[in-house]
Design a protein around this motif. Structure first.
Motif, PDB file in Angstrom:
ATOM      1  N   VAL A 299       0.026   0.027  -3.829  1.00 39.67           N
ATOM      2  CA  VAL A 299      -0.523   0.841  -4.857  1.00 39.67           C
ATOM      3  C   VAL A 299      -2.024   1.074  -4.623  1.00 39.67           C
ATOM      4  O   VAL A 299      -2.585   2.027  -4.690  1.00 39.67           O
ATOM      5  CB  VAL A 299      -0.063   0.690  -6.239  1.00 39.67           C
ATOM      6  N   TYR A 300      -2.754  -0.298  -4.673  1.00 37.18           N
ATOM      7  CA  TYR A 300      -4.033  -0.329  -4.179  1.00 37.18           C
ATOM      8  C   TYR A 300      -4.690   0.232  -3.386  1.00 37.18           C
ATOM      9  O   TYR A 300      -5.737   1.032  -3.629  1.00 37.18           O
ATOM     10  CB  TYR A 300      -4.625  -1.688  -4.573  1.00 37.18           C
TER      11      TYR A 300
ATOM     12  N   ARG B  51       6.098   9.727 -15.794  1.00 35.83           N
ATOM     13  CA  ARG B  51       6.220   8.242 -15.624  1.00 35.83           C
ATOM     14  C   ARG B  51       6.170   7.632 -17.024  1.00 35.83           C
ATOM     15  O   ARG B  51       6.736   6.441 -16.987  1.00 35.83           O
ATOM     16  CB  ARG B  51       4.829   7.794 -14.947  1.00 35.83           C
TER      17      ARG B  51
ATOM     18  N   ASN C 243       3.892  -4.725  -4.270  1.00 34.56           N
ATOM     19  CA  ASN C 243       3.848  -3.217  -4.642  1.00 34.56           C
ATOM     20  C   ASN C 243       2.416  -3.049  -5.284  1.00 34.56           C
ATOM     21  O   ASN C 243       1.971  -1.905  -4.849  1.00 34.56           O
ATOM     22  CB  ASN C 243       4.866  -3.139  -5.833  1.00 34.56           C
ATOM     23  N   GLN C 244       1.838  -3.781  -6.108  1.00 29.53           N
ATOM     24  CA  GLN C 244       0.548  -3.625  -6.579  1.00 29.53           C
ATOM     25  C   GLN C 244      -0.491  -3.560  -5.517  1.00 29.53           C
ATOM     26  O   GLN C 244      -1.414  -2.767  -5.427  1.00 29.53           O
ATOM     27  CB  GLN C 244       0.232  -4.902  -7.461  1.00 29.53           C
TER      28      GLN C 244
ATOM     29  N   TYR D 166       1.381   3.578  -1.272  1.00 27.85           N
ATOM     30  CA  TYR D 166       2.428   3.975  -2.101  1.00 27.85           C
ATOM     31  C   TYR D 166       2.189   4.514  -3.298  1.00 27.85           C
ATOM     32  O   TYR D 166       1.568   3.921  -3.989  1.00 27.85           O
ATOM     33  CB  TYR D 166       3.449   2.828  -2.578  1.00 27.85           C
ATOM     34  N   THR D 167       2.626   5.830  -3.797  1.00 25.58           N
ATOM     35  CA  THR D 167       2.472   6.224  -5.169  1.00 25.58           C
ATOM     36  C   THR D 167       3.891   6.903  -5.700  1.00 25.58           C
ATOM     37  O   THR D 167       4.574   7.228  -5.037  1.00 25.58           O
ATOM     38  CB  THR D 167       1.520   7.538  -5.192  1.00 25.58           C
TER      39      THR D 167
END
Length: 58
Positions: free
Chosen positions: A23-24, A37, A19-20, A28-29
């Motif tokens: 995102v990086y 959030r 997931n990280q 995916y946001t």
């Protein structure tokens, strides 16, 4: 029992790392504002802490 728990922990950390990476690289946001959030995150931490405390006391 111990190996099942270790397998679940390993899978969880692998999913977190994947997931990280997503995102990086912008694949995916999480939708919503920063305030949304923050509310979701704090509610999640509260739920987890309460669940752990509940099972440790019982």
């Amino acid at each position: 029992m111990g190996s099942v728990v270790n397998g679940k922990r390993t899978l969880s950390i692998i999913l977190a790392f994947v997931n990280q990476i997503f995102v990086y690289y912008g694949f995916y946001t999480i939708p919503g504002t920063l305030d949304d959030r923050e509310i979701i995150l704090t509610n999640g931490f509260t739920f987890v802490a309460a669940t752990i405390a509940w099972f440790k006391n019982n």
